[in-house]
Design an enzyme around this catalytic site. Sequence first.
Site, PDB file in Angstrom:
ATOM      1  N   GLY A  73       0.948  -1.077   0.020  1.00  0.00           N
ATOM      2  CA  GLY A  73      -0.281   0.058  -0.307  1.00  0.00           C
ATOM      3  C   GLY A  73       0.554   1.625  -0.028  1.00  0.00           C
ATOM      4  O   GLY A  73       0.425   2.143  -0.493  1.00  0.00           O
ATOM      5  N   ALA A  86       7.830  -6.320  -6.793  1.00  0.00           N
ATOM      6  CA  ALA A  86       9.053  -7.163  -5.687  1.00  0.00           C
ATOM      7  C   ALA A  86       9.545  -6.043  -4.785  1.00  0.00           C
ATOM      8  O   ALA A  86      10.146  -5.042  -5.163  1.00  0.00           O
ATOM      9  CB  ALA A  86       9.578  -7.645  -6.915  1.00  0.00           C
ATOM     10  N   CYS A 145       5.331 -13.700   0.289  1.00  0.00           N
ATOM     11  CA  CYS A 145       4.801 -14.003  -0.742  1.00  0.00           C
ATOM     12  C   CYS A 145       4.258 -15.565  -1.428  1.00  0.00           C
ATOM     13  O   CYS A 145       3.358 -15.808  -1.406  1.00  0.00           O
ATOM     14  CB  CYS A 145       4.395 -13.230  -1.885  1.00  0.00           C
ATOM     15  SG  CYS A 145       4.100 -11.391  -1.536  1.00  0.00           S
ATOM     16  N   PHE A 146       5.348 -16.098  -2.141  1.00  0.00           N
ATOM     17  CA  PHE A 146       5.517 -17.188  -2.406  1.00  0.00           C
ATOM     18  C   PHE A 146       5.247 -18.384  -1.590  1.00  0.00           C
ATOM     19  O   PHE A 146       4.014 -18.661  -2.351  1.00  0.00           O
ATOM     20  CB  PHE A 146       7.113 -17.824  -2.985  1.00  0.00           C
ATOM     21  CG  PHE A 146       7.160 -16.478  -4.398  1.00  0.00           C
ATOM     22  CD1 PHE A 146       6.554 -15.534  -4.500  1.00  0.00           C
ATOM     23  CD2 PHE A 146       9.373 -16.660  -4.200  1.00  0.00           C
ATOM     24  CE1 PHE A 146       7.301 -15.484  -5.774  1.00  0.00           C
ATOM     25  CE2 PHE A 146       9.528 -15.862  -5.265  1.00  0.00           C
ATOM     26  CZ  PHE A 146       8.664 -14.959  -6.118  1.00  0.00           C
ATOM     27  N   ARG A 158      10.033 -11.485   6.388  1.00  0.00           N
ATOM     28  CA  ARG A 158       9.343 -12.683   6.291  1.00  0.00           C
ATOM     29  C   ARG A 158       9.278 -13.641   5.643  1.00  0.00           C
ATOM     30  O   ARG A 158      10.153 -13.467   4.659  1.00  0.00           O
ATOM     31  CB  ARG A 158       8.113 -11.998   6.282  1.00  0.00           C
ATOM     32  CG  ARG A 158       7.340 -11.322   6.788  1.00  0.00           C
ATOM     33  CD  ARG A 158       5.899 -10.646   6.661  1.00  0.00           C
ATOM     34  NE  ARG A 158       7.025  -9.286   5.237  1.00  0.00           N
ATOM     35  CZ  ARG A 158       5.743  -8.749   4.846  1.00  0.00           C
ATOM     36  NH1 ARG A 158       4.243  -8.863   4.916  1.00  0.00           N
ATOM     37  NH2 ARG A 158       5.836  -7.301   3.417  1.00  0.00           N
TER      38      ARG A 158
HETATM   39  C1  UDX Z   1       7.959 -11.744  -5.461  1.00  0.00           C
HETATM   40  C2  UDX Z   1       7.526 -11.562  -6.273  1.00  0.00           C
HETATM   41  O1  UDX Z   1       8.642 -11.286  -7.528  1.00  0.00           O
HETATM   42  C3  UDX Z   1       6.173  -9.733  -7.249  1.00  0.00           C
HETATM   43  O2  UDX Z   1       6.092  -9.794  -7.844  1.00  0.00           O
HETATM   44  C4  UDX Z   1       5.473 -10.296  -5.963  1.00  0.00           C
HETATM   45  O3  UDX Z   1       4.386  -8.755  -6.361  1.00  0.00           O
HETATM   46  C5  UDX Z   1       5.709 -10.353  -4.748  1.00  0.00           C
HETATM   47  O4  UDX Z   1       6.785 -11.608  -4.350  1.00  0.00           O
HETATM   48  P1  UDX Z   1       8.953 -10.557  -3.756  1.00  0.00           P
HETATM   49  O5  UDX Z   1       9.225 -11.481  -2.715  1.00  0.00           O
HETATM   50  O6  UDX Z   1       9.279  -9.253  -3.238  1.00  0.00           O
HETATM   51  O7  UDX Z   1       8.680 -10.454  -4.909  1.00  0.00           O
HETATM   52  O8  UDX Z   1      11.033 -10.814  -4.420  1.00  0.00           O
HETATM   53  P2  UDX Z   1      11.473 -11.933  -5.490  1.00  0.00           P
HETATM   54  O9  UDX Z   1      12.682 -10.855  -6.159  1.00  0.00           O
HETATM   55  O10 UDX Z   1      10.610 -12.405  -6.104  1.00  0.00           O
HETATM   56  O11 UDX Z   1      11.898 -12.679  -4.645  1.00  0.00           O
HETATM   57  C6  UDX Z   1      11.257 -13.896  -3.667  1.00  0.00           C
HETATM   58  C7  UDX Z   1      12.316 -15.101  -3.169  1.00  0.00           C
HETATM   59  O12 UDX Z   1      13.267 -15.790  -4.067  1.00  0.00           O
HETATM   60  C8  UDX Z   1      13.496 -14.336  -2.538  1.00  0.00           C
HETATM   61  O13 UDX Z   1      14.414 -15.420  -1.436  1.00  0.00           O
HETATM   62  C9  UDX Z   1      14.837 -14.027  -3.442  1.00  0.00           C
HETATM   63  O14 UDX Z   1      16.476 -14.335  -2.902  1.00  0.00           O
HETATM   64  C10 UDX Z   1      14.390 -15.726  -4.163  1.00  0.00           C
HETATM   65  N1  UDX Z   1      15.200 -15.767  -5.415  1.00  0.00           N
HETATM   66  C11 UDX Z   1      14.583 -14.863  -6.399  1.00  0.00           C
HETATM   67  C12 UDX Z   1      15.841 -16.895  -5.837  1.00  0.00           C
HETATM   68  O15 UDX Z   1      15.962 -18.010  -4.503  1.00  0.00           O
HETATM   69  N2  UDX Z   1      16.448 -17.032  -6.989  1.00  0.00           N
HETATM   70  C13 UDX Z   1      16.257 -16.595  -7.882  1.00  0.00           C
HETATM   71  O16 UDX Z   1      16.840 -16.137  -8.748  1.00  0.00           O
HETATM   72  C14 UDX Z   1      15.013 -14.780  -7.315  1.00  0.00           C
HETATM   73  P1  ADP Z   2       1.947  -6.418   2.550  1.00  0.00           P
HETATM   74  O1  ADP Z   2       3.369  -6.949   2.558  1.00  0.00           O
HETATM   75  O2  ADP Z   2       0.727  -6.552   1.253  1.00  0.00           O
HETATM   76  O3  ADP Z   2       1.692  -4.505   2.261  1.00  0.00           O
HETATM   77  P2  ADP Z   2       1.653  -5.284   5.580  1.00  0.00           P
HETATM   78  O4  ADP Z   2       1.662  -6.272   6.289  1.00  0.00           O
HETATM   79  O5  ADP Z   2       3.247  -4.833   5.513  1.00  0.00           O
HETATM   80  O6  ADP Z   2       1.175  -5.824   3.817  1.00  0.00           O
HETATM   81  O7  ADP Z   2       0.512  -4.608   5.783  1.00  0.00           O
HETATM   82  C1  ADP Z   2      -0.702  -4.495   5.700  1.00  0.00           C
HETATM   83  C2  ADP Z   2      -1.371  -3.064   6.427  1.00  0.00           C
HETATM   84  O8  ADP Z   2      -2.748  -3.294   6.415  1.00  0.00           O
HETATM   85  C3  ADP Z   2      -1.327  -3.295   7.851  1.00  0.00           C
HETATM   86  O9  ADP Z   2       0.144  -2.206   8.468  1.00  0.00           O
HETATM   87  C4  ADP Z   2      -2.278  -3.100   8.818  1.00  0.00           C
HETATM   88  O10 ADP Z   2      -1.827  -2.754  10.274  1.00  0.00           O
HETATM   89  C5  ADP Z   2      -3.038  -2.888   7.949  1.00  0.00           C
HETATM   90  N1  ADP Z   2      -4.845  -3.760   8.558  1.00  0.00           N
HETATM   91  C6  ADP Z   2      -4.918  -4.257   8.589  1.00  0.00           C
HETATM   92  N2  ADP Z   2      -6.205  -4.559   8.862  1.00  0.00           N
HETATM   93  C7  ADP Z   2      -6.615  -3.401   9.024  1.00  0.00           C
HETATM   94  C8  ADP Z   2      -8.044  -3.008   8.843  1.00  0.00           C
HETATM   95  N3  ADP Z   2      -8.923  -3.013   9.139  1.00  0.00           N
HETATM   96  N4  ADP Z   2      -7.664  -1.128   8.600  1.00  0.00           N
HETATM   97  C9  ADP Z   2      -6.894  -0.699   8.344  1.00  0.00           C
HETATM   98  N5  ADP Z   2      -5.469  -1.330   8.583  1.00  0.00           N
HETATM   99  C10 ADP Z   2      -5.511  -2.227   8.451  1.00  0.00           C
END
Ligand code: UDX
Ligand code: ADP
Length: 480
Positions: A13, A160, A272-273, A342
């Site tokens: 966000g 990412a 995410c993954f 995370r």
């Molecule tokens: C990922 C997606 O790339 C992104 O599009 C989505 O919106 C959220 O999830 P992110 O988790 O921020 O993004 O980072 P990313 O660069 O994808 O890396 C994820 C993990 O894979 C990391 O731990 C990275 O070190 C690992 N990785 C990545 C590898 O081990 N090898 C690679 O070749 C690429």
């Molecule tokens: P992302 O990586 O998807 O952005 P985060 O955990 O970093 O996720 O952020 C999610 C945010 O949403 C947190 O800061 C949390 O406090 C906020 N949040 C969760 N529920 C509510 C809600 N009902 N109203 C306002 N903020 C919220």
Amino acid sequence: MVKICCIGAGYVGGPTMAMIALKCPLIEVAVVDISVSRIAAWNSDQLPIYELGLEEVVKQCRGKNLFFSTDVERHVSEADIVFVSVNTPTKTQGLGAGKAADLAYWESAARMIADVSKSNKIVVEKSTVPVKTAEAIEKILTHNSKGINFQILSNPEFLAEGTAIQDLLNPDRVLIGGRETPDGQKAIQALKAVYAHWVPEDRILTTNLWSAELSKLAANAFLAQRISSVNAMSALCEATGADVSQVSHAVGEDTRIGPKFLNASVGFGGSCFQKDILNLVYICECNGLTEVANYWKQVIKVNDYQKNRFVNRVVSSMFNTISGKKIAILGFAFKKDTGDTRETPAIDVCKGLLGDKARLSIYDPQVTRDQIQRDLSMNKFDWDHPIHLQPMSPTAVKQVGVTWDAYEATKDAHGVCIFTEWDEFKTLDYKKIFDNMRKPAFVFDGRNIVDVEKLREIGFIVYSIGKPLDPWLKDMPAVA
Ligand code: UDX
Ligand code: ADP
Ligand code: UDX
């Protein structure tokens, strides 16, 4: 003037809204969150997340057309477009525990929107959610709407971490899914007009709601699958004498495959993954698609295998015991250029090493001692068997040293493990490190960033994922 409000000031966000504010000076953007400390940080000089270039963007717009506030209800009620970017962790109890997404935050946000709205709104799903969440949200909104028209869109974010600003400035694509009704199409066009301020039209894809929701899960699953594929190959390379970097280069030159995202590593991490694949698995299981579910599960199993393999390699190389030995950990974040931990593979591998009674000394340029200790003492949630495993004991966690310097971390250590590919680890003075370590001195490179030949010349015994093994390692017992 269009007003946008984003619920959730997190990793997604915050940067996304900052970019919209930067590129659309005539749109007023409010980012709201229930966390008072998070909002205070967004309003301070110390932003709550570390992201290259973010500070400049925020400073340019904050107080002009970008606002961070805890007054969630007021900003939602005033907005024309409400983005929902709240967290959707994996459920830890109840039905679907360990796999399904916990939509509690989402539902409470939706109910709040329905409660406070006095005018028609477009509600945009920004956080990754299971397919058909939009339908559930639509029901909550329309059943509580008091005659207000809500249009739901799915607009998943593909940025990412570490490259968020670049990804937002120049996205491969923006995806907007909506209802195939005239009102739905109108809402899609309204959101498209926001992105069209800086994204070329041909990169803004529009689909139905379910395709947009599923595309996000699919994209993350495909990306993670590439990493598990190359990591599976890395094990085979070590067994056969092939070099995984050469193999992935040769494979990636095929334009049908492509060169990106083929770096072997100690395992993928990030928020995410794993979460999105578990989600996908759960949806498949709910639809009776067991074979499909098992196919995707395997991506996570290989990732877990890779982390275990690393622990085994460290222990077996060091005469099958690391009890009481100091091991330096370089890097704790899940990737470079972020302080985010995370699901970082470092957590599982460190716990494995601590389980074998190693003494750890950890250094990461962006991760604090508090964060590391919190991560190591947290319950490990086993996705396959949703029971909580024993957390590390507080005494064990206290024994973990955290330093602010790579040389301090490696002093008197028996071994060094590299878990994050920070650029600074490539240019460390490894001769100096070697001189200050116990002998034989080991380097276990979980990111393939060190110059193996150079380190071997210095005297290190080097393990690098998927590379031909050091003669020393070949003589050590086989690794599971
Ligand atoms: C990922 C997606 O790339 C992104 O599009 C989505 O919106 C959220 O999830 P992110 O988790 O921020 O993004 O980072 P990313 O660069 O994808 O890396 C994820 C993990 O894979 C990391 O731990 C990275 O070190 C690992 N990785 C990545 C590898 O081990 N090898 C690679 O070749 C690429
Ligand atoms: P992302 O990586 O998807 O952005 P985060 O955990 O970093 O996720 O952020 C999610 C945010 O949403 C947190 O800061 C949390 O406090 C906020 N949040 C969760 N529920 C509510 C809600 N009902 N109203 C306002 N903020 C919220
Ligand atoms: C393949 C490899 O492409 C080639 O590089 C290698 O040298 C030999 O094996 P080939 O089997 O001749 O070549 O054909 P290919 O185009 O790869 O198709 C293989 C199968 O996959 C076909 O049945 C094709 O219909 C199917 N396919 C291909 C799909 O179902 N979907 C696709 O997107 C692509």
